[in-house]
Design an enzyme around this catalytic site. Structure first.
Site, short mmCIF file in Angstrom:
data_model
loop_
_atom_site.label_atom_id
_atom_site.label_comp_id
_atom_site.label_asym_id
_atom_site.label_seq_id
_atom_site.Cartn_x
_atom_site.Cartn_y
_atom_site.Cartn_z
N GLU A 128 49.55 27.87 65.15
CA GLU A 128 50.81 27.53 65.80
C GLU A 128 50.61 26.87 67.16
OE1 GLU A 128 53.69 27.64 64.56
OE2 GLU A 128 53.57 29.01 62.85
N GLU B 229 34.04 41.03 54.10
CA GLU B 229 34.13 41.69 55.39
C GLU B 229 32.88 42.52 55.71
OE1 GLU B 229 36.35 45.87 55.15
OE2 GLU B 229 37.69 44.20 54.69
#
EC number: 4.2.1.126
Length: 270
Positions: A81, A112
């Site tokens: 953004e 992960e």
């Protein structure tokens, strides 16, 4: 050092399947009301991070988020953004997720657990000591994040951590730990809920405050936003109208001539 995994403790609510829809939603909302108060307690640490980021950004530094699963996706969301909202290049705020871009939409098994992969991902961006690495993990024990923070710190890079378990490994590693204790999840262990919401609030605070501090905001307006669609062109035009006290057509003409709200307002004041 042992620490309590608050994110894994039993919900304050039980027999969820026996509740009617309204009760489910009311109880979820009761839990959500606790989030802002928990975030408020982290403001001193967030302040340290924003001030450190501002100093480094003004020297050309960058902000890197690293995480897995929901935490990784939230970092990517915040980073993505920044260019449209503040007109910054994509490479100044970067979100990295365990498993790479595929993991943004679909879980990548065991990604992960790759302790050394985050540092490899960071090195691909030629990370340096002007940059800052923020590890995000609700549990605070994600190997991808732990390894990335350790390696970054060992290479002289400032590190921060966002976790929902105070005293978790990433909080102990990071130079600036941000520990958001939102308590047990409504659905036991589902950290996409309160934990994820709290992380999003803190990420909003970090990136927005940083952009204000480095001059990407004027008054309360996004004067450097990208004019990538009609809605944003209209918004920019109205910002110019307000800033210069002129009519819509004149403001729109200035915007089209100069290509940004900030440049248009500066030109209109000359």
């Amino acid at each position: 050092m042992d620490y309590k995994k608050i994110t894994e403790t039993p919900s304050n609510h039980d027999n969820l399947e026996l509740m009617d829809t309204t009760t489910i939603l009311q109880k979820m909302n009761e839990e959500d009301k606790k989030i802002a108060d928990a975030v408020e307690k982290t403001i001193p640490q967030v302040t340290k991070l924003v001030d450190a980021l501002t100093e480094r950004f003004n020297k050309g530094g960058r902000l890197f988020y690293i995480g897995a699963g929901t935490s990784g996706r939230l970092g990517i969301l915040d980073a993505s953004e920044i260019p449209p909202t503040f007109g910054m290049p994509h490479e100044r705020v970067v979100g990295l997720i365990a498993g790479g871009d595929t993991a943004i939409r679909k879980a990548v098994e065991n990604a992960e657990d790759a302790t050394k992969q985050a540092w490899l991902d960071l090195k691909a961006h030629v990370i340096n000591t002007n940059d800052v690495v923020v590890g995000i993990a609700a549990s605070g024990s994600t190997p991808y994040v732990i390894g990335g923070l350790e390696d970054a710190k060992n290479n002289g890079i400032l590190t921060a951590a966002i976790t929902n378990n105070p005293g978790a490994p990433i909080a102990r590693i990071a130079d600036i730990p941000i520990e958001i204790n939102v308590g047990p999840e409504f659905l036991t262990g589902s950290t996409r809920m309160k934990s994820g919401t709290s992380q999003k609030l803190v990420l909003n605070m970090i990136s927005t405050a940083l952009m204000i501090k480095i001059g990407r905001v004027k008054g309360n307006k996004m004067v450097n936003m990208q004019l990538s669609n009609d809605k944003l062109v209209d918004r920019g035009t109205r910002y110019i109208m307000e800033g210069l006290n002129i009519e819509y057509a004149a403001a729109e003409a200035l915007l089209k001539e100069h290509g940004s709200v900030k440049l248009a307002i500066d030109a209109g004041r000359e």
